[in-house]
Design a protein around this motif. Structure first.
Motif, PDB file in Angstrom:
ATOM      1  N   GLU A   1       0.825  -1.208   0.000  1.00  0.00           N
ATOM      2  CA  GLU A   1       0.000   0.000   0.000  1.00  0.00           C
ATOM      3  C   GLU A   1       0.861   1.262   0.000  1.00  0.00           C
ATOM      4  O   GLU A   1       0.590   2.212  -0.749  1.00  0.00           O
ATOM      5  N   ILE A   2       1.905   1.286   0.826  1.00  0.00           N
ATOM      6  CA  ILE A   2       2.780   2.462   0.866  1.00  0.00           C
ATOM      7  C   ILE A   2       3.485   2.651  -0.468  1.00  0.00           C
ATOM      8  O   ILE A   2       3.550   3.762  -1.002  1.00  0.00           O
ATOM      9  N   ASN A   3       3.999   1.572  -1.033  1.00  0.00           N
ATOM     10  CA  ASN A   3       4.669   1.670  -2.326  1.00  0.00           C
ATOM     11  C   ASN A   3       3.722   2.150  -3.416  1.00  0.00           C
ATOM     12  O   ASN A   3       4.096   2.965  -4.263  1.00  0.00           O
ATOM     13  N   ASN A   4       2.501   1.657  -3.407  1.00  0.00           N
ATOM     14  CA  ASN A   4       1.529   2.095  -4.406  1.00  0.00           C
ATOM     15  C   ASN A   4       1.250   3.588  -4.278  1.00  0.00           C
ATOM     16  O   ASN A   4       1.163   4.313  -5.281  1.00  0.00           O
ATOM     17  N   ARG A   5       1.122   4.071  -3.055  1.00  0.00           N
ATOM     18  CA  ARG A   5       0.859   5.495  -2.839  1.00  0.00           C
ATOM     19  C   ARG A   5       2.076   6.350  -3.177  1.00  0.00           C
ATOM     20  O   ARG A   5       1.936   7.543  -3.477  1.00  0.00           O
ATOM     21  N   MET A   6       3.262   5.754  -3.116  1.00  0.00           N
ATOM     22  CA  MET A   6       4.475   6.457  -3.537  1.00  0.00           C
ATOM     23  C   MET A   6       4.618   6.483  -5.053  1.00  0.00           C
ATOM     24  O   MET A   6       5.515   7.133  -5.589  1.00  0.00           O
ATOM     25  N   GLY A   7       3.741   5.752  -5.751  1.00  0.00           N
ATOM     26  CA  GLY A   7       3.803   5.706  -7.214  1.00  0.00           C
ATOM     27  C   GLY A   7       4.736   4.645  -7.733  1.00  0.00           C
ATOM     28  O   GLY A   7       5.075   4.627  -8.925  1.00  0.00           O
ATOM     29  N   SER A   8       5.153   3.724  -6.864  1.00  0.00           N
ATOM     30  CA  SER A   8       6.084   2.668  -7.262  1.00  0.00           C
ATOM     31  C   SER A   8       5.333   1.439  -7.764  1.00  0.00           C
ATOM     32  O   SER A   8       4.278   1.090  -7.237  1.00  0.00           O
ATOM     33  N   ASN A   9       5.902   0.787  -8.761  1.00  0.00           N
ATOM     34  CA  ASN A   9       5.331  -0.468  -9.241  1.00  0.00           C
ATOM     35  C   ASN A   9       6.208  -1.645  -8.840  1.00  0.00           C
ATOM     36  O   ASN A   9       6.160  -2.706  -9.461  1.00  0.00           O
ATOM     37  N   TYR A  10       7.018  -1.470  -7.796  1.00  0.00           N
ATOM     38  CA  TYR A  10       7.964  -2.508  -7.365  1.00  0.00           C
ATOM     39  C   TYR A  10       7.263  -3.830  -7.094  1.00  0.00           C
ATOM     40  O   TYR A  10       7.672  -4.881  -7.589  1.00  0.00           O
ATOM     41  N   TYR A  11       6.185  -3.801  -6.302  1.00  0.00           N
ATOM     42  CA  TYR A  11       5.543  -5.049  -5.925  1.00  0.00           C
ATOM     43  C   TYR A  11       4.758  -5.676  -7.071  1.00  0.00           C
ATOM     44  O   TYR A  11       4.612  -6.892  -7.128  1.00  0.00           O
ATOM     45  N   SER A  12       4.249  -4.848  -7.980  1.00  0.00           N
ATOM     46  CA  SER A  12       3.561  -5.424  -9.143  1.00  0.00           C
ATOM     47  C   SER A  12       4.549  -6.150 -10.047  1.00  0.00           C
ATOM     48  O   SER A  12       4.168  -7.094 -10.747  1.00  0.00           O
ATOM     49  N   GLN A  13       5.813  -5.735 -10.029  1.00  0.00           N
ATOM     50  CA  GLN A  13       6.834  -6.401 -10.835  1.00  0.00           C
ATOM     51  C   GLN A  13       7.179  -7.771 -10.278  1.00  0.00           C
ATOM     52  O   GLN A  13       7.686  -8.630 -10.989  1.00  0.00           O
ATOM     53  N   LEU A  14       6.907  -8.001  -8.989  1.00  0.00           N
ATOM     54  CA  LEU A  14       7.261  -9.274  -8.364  1.00  0.00           C
ATOM     55  C   LEU A  14       6.244 -10.374  -8.661  1.00  0.00           C
ATOM     56  O   LEU A  14       6.516 -11.539  -8.446  1.00  0.00           O
TER      57      LEU A  14
END
Length: 264
Positions: free
Chosen positions: A250-263
């Protein structure tokens, strides 16, 4: 004025001001010292006492240094504290994560921390602690810690670039066998997507750390939780990892990161 080479372009930098650089170096001396005499400042900068006095005097007038009337030693002034506080408050990760970690704590009762990389160290910028782990916690807001100890800090090392990790490990002054174990632990953390430590920074606690990235997928912080080591610790640890992962997403998504979607 002295011309120096720009470290990025290897060209002469005509805009460089030696006096400003020296003043900043005076402030940098206090990264490891609480108070310094004029002689110590002069010696460490490699300048005369006259120049050291002018630099210290100017910094005092502008509130960046104060002087003890009895010892005549210099210390950091309120202006430095104010600037540091402003810099921390303006960190996007702190603004975005603050309410989320409090809501998370209300639901889970896990002690939760936000750390950011700062000058090859870890700086805690926010935390909320539970009754059972709060008495054990040694991570405080404003505290600066080494990157290689404890999941709250080590997560900032594990998920840095390979070049950064190599340089950091090369310069790290610990026994070689400990360095090799650390390298293995960092690789394990990267492969599973989070770091987990036990008694490496705070005695009596498990800690779990997740990376936080910004919209350009640059590592900007770490989210971590503490779990008391008791008879039910492994059951609680598993819940901490699963719940912490959801919060990290959730924090990464709100930061605009797609890090977890890449996993996925």
């Amino acid at each position: 004025m002295q011309n120096v080479k720009n470290e990025h372009t290897d060209k002469i930098d005509v805009s460089y001001l030696q006096t400003v650089s020296r003043a900043l170096k005076v402030l940098n001396l206090f990264e490891t010292e609480t108070a310094l005499s004029l002689a110590a400042i002069s010696s460490r900068l490699g300048v005369s006492k006259t120049i050291a006095y002018r630099l210290a005097h100017t910094l005092m007038l502008d509130g960046f240094l104060i002087q003890d009337s009895a010892t005549k030693q210099y210390m950091l002034g309120d202006q430095v504290l104010l600037l540091g506080f402003c810099a921390v408050q303006r960190q996007a990760v702190k603004r975005i994560a603050h309410d989320l970690i409090w809501d998370f704590h209300e639901r889970t009762k896990f002690s939760t921390y936000i750390t950011i990389p700062c000058a090859n160290q870890s700086l805690c910028v926010d935390r909320v602690v539970s009754d059972n782990t709060g008495r054990l916690s040694t991570i405080f807001v404003g505290g600066v810690y080494p990157l290689y100890r404890g999941a709250s800090n080590r997560v900032l090392l594990a998920f840095q670039t390979e070049r950064f990790r190599e340089d950091y490990l090369r310069d790290l002054d610990i026994p070689e066998d400990e360095k090799q174990q650390l390298q293995q632990d960092l690789e394990k953390a990267r492969s599973r997507g989070y770091d987990c430590t036990h008694n490496t920074w705070t005695e009596g606690l498990f800690a779990v750390g997740f990376p936080i990235y910004d919209s350009s997928n640059q590592l900007v912080g770490g989210l971590s939780m503490g779990v008391v080591d008791d008879s039910k610790s492994f059951e609680v640890l598993e819940r901490c990892i699963s719940q912490g992962h959801l919060l990290a997403v959730e924090i990464n998504n709100r930061m605009g990161s797609n890090y977890y979607s890449q996993l996925k």
